[in-house]
Enzyme design. Sequence first.
Site, PDB file in Angstrom:
ATOM      1  N   VAL A  57      -4.723  14.390  20.929  1.00 42.39           N
ATOM      2  CA  VAL A  57      -5.229  13.915  19.627  1.00 42.39           C
ATOM      3  C   VAL A  57      -5.070  14.982  18.539  1.00 42.39           C
ATOM      4  O   VAL A  57      -5.199  14.674  17.357  1.00 42.39           O
ATOM      5  CB  VAL A  57      -6.700  13.418  19.631  1.00 42.39           C
ATOM      6  CG1 VAL A  57      -6.887  12.282  20.596  1.00 42.39           C
ATOM      7  CG2 VAL A  57      -7.675  14.542  19.883  1.00 42.39           C
ATOM      8  N   LYS A  58      -4.815  16.226  18.927  1.00 48.11           N
ATOM      9  CA  LYS A  58      -4.659  17.287  17.919  1.00 48.11           C
ATOM     10  C   LYS A  58      -3.274  17.182  17.280  1.00 48.11           C
ATOM     11  O   LYS A  58      -2.458  16.373  17.688  1.00 48.11           O
ATOM     12  CB  LYS A  58      -4.894  18.661  18.558  1.00 48.11           C
ATOM     13  CG  LYS A  58      -6.163  18.736  19.431  1.00 48.11           C
ATOM     14  CD  LYS A  58      -7.470  18.641  18.639  1.00 48.11           C
ATOM     15  CE  LYS A  58      -8.671  18.259  19.481  1.00 48.11           C
ATOM     16  NZ  LYS A  58      -9.306  19.285  20.273  1.00 48.11           N
ATOM     17  N   THR A  59      -3.010  18.017  16.293  1.00 46.56           N
ATOM     18  CA  THR A  59      -1.781  17.846  15.505  1.00 46.56           C
ATOM     19  C   THR A  59      -0.517  18.093  16.317  1.00 46.56           C
ATOM     20  O   THR A  59       0.503  17.462  16.088  1.00 46.56           O
ATOM     21  CB  THR A  59      -1.849  18.775  14.271  1.00 46.56           C
ATOM     22  OG1 THR A  59      -2.971  18.344  13.501  1.00 46.56           O
ATOM     23  CG2 THR A  59      -0.603  18.687  13.412  1.00 46.56           C
TER      24      THR A  59
END
Length: 396
Positions: free
Chosen positions: A189-191
């Site tokens: 879910v992080k960049t």
Amino acid sequence: MIPYGRHSIDADDIAAVVDVLQGDRLTDGPAVARFEAALGAVTGAPHVVACASGTAALHLAVLGLGLGPGDAVVVPSLTFVATANAATYVGATVRFADVDPDTGLMTPETLEQALARPGPGRPRAVFPVHLNGQVCDMAGLTAVAERHGLSVVEDACHALGGAAVLDGASVPVGAATASAAVCFSFHPVKTVAMGEGGAVTTRDGALADRLRRLRTHGISRDPGVFQEHALAFGADGAPTPWYYEMAEPGFNYRASDLHCALGASQLTKLETFLARRRSLAATLGQALAPLAPHVRPIPRGPTDADGWHLFVVLIDFEGLGRSRADVMAALAAAGIGTQVHYIPVHRQPYYRARDPDLHLPGAEAYYARCLSLPLFPAMADGDVDRVAAALREALQ
Ligand SMILES: *Cc1c(COP(=O)(O)O)cnc(C)c1O
């Protein structure tokens, strides 16, 4: 369903992982150093230690600073539980700081308040969290930290690609110019996604060496640090070829070559990802403007300095007479995924039991109103309109 967040994997990423699978090293190989160099280039940090997760990164940082029983670590209550747990793992106590009710960020004032509050342990470190991608006031926080003799470790799991303004200059998040170390997560879910993965960046070479040892059981193969000379060296004075030494117990917190190859490939697209996130956030902000004042995007600083991990709106559920659970269910029925980031950590039973009377009104006011709407690079422009329309509908 439009999820609130999602990784973007393309053919390059897949090829990079397949390459590792067809090579000789699935772990402890060259992809690790390649990933570390790529993250160093993006952040400007001279030392990067890749590891198994953002949680491992935070744990390594706490160990690297030598924190333990009798010490207190200041952590904002509005974060993922992992930030606080890192201090707990080593027997230090967590001193929760309140946050600004509109940004969710720890501020120099809330840090001072947390330090002024009586509590167990001697405060030795502070872990600012760059929530949602917003970068904390690092100049203000480090001034307070210096006054109180605290080490600073940034939890930048949300803020890869963001920047802090220090002495009038823009400094990439992760450069570690205002802190001892910066922790990143590469959860999907992080960049940038590694599957599971993390990293610590630092300007302190000795700290980086220690983190590298702690990442692999506390073991060193560097003859320069060997203590047991009779075991380490043969009659000719040369180190015996099998020898390694463990001066303190560490962990298996390595990131495999599979993960690092994916991470390195993803990092080449960081600017594209960020540009798309920025543009989507701007469009989403405009699309939601008619829903003011009951729905307001959190006020954010300069858009270029923001890592744009999450797009969070503050909704006056009370004023609207609607429950957040009902609104989330209505959005889910319309195919829109949302999430709440985060339940204040001081309200988690484990921490509650240790400080039952603690009230942090800023964190609680933020928590009562926050909702994370979808934001990820693969979102289509049309998805933004769908999100805004569904939210309008859900609030009626
Ligand atoms: C994701 C996250 C972590 C933990 O990272 P993992 O890679 O999931 O272990 C820690 N802190 C914050 C603020 C995060 O968002």
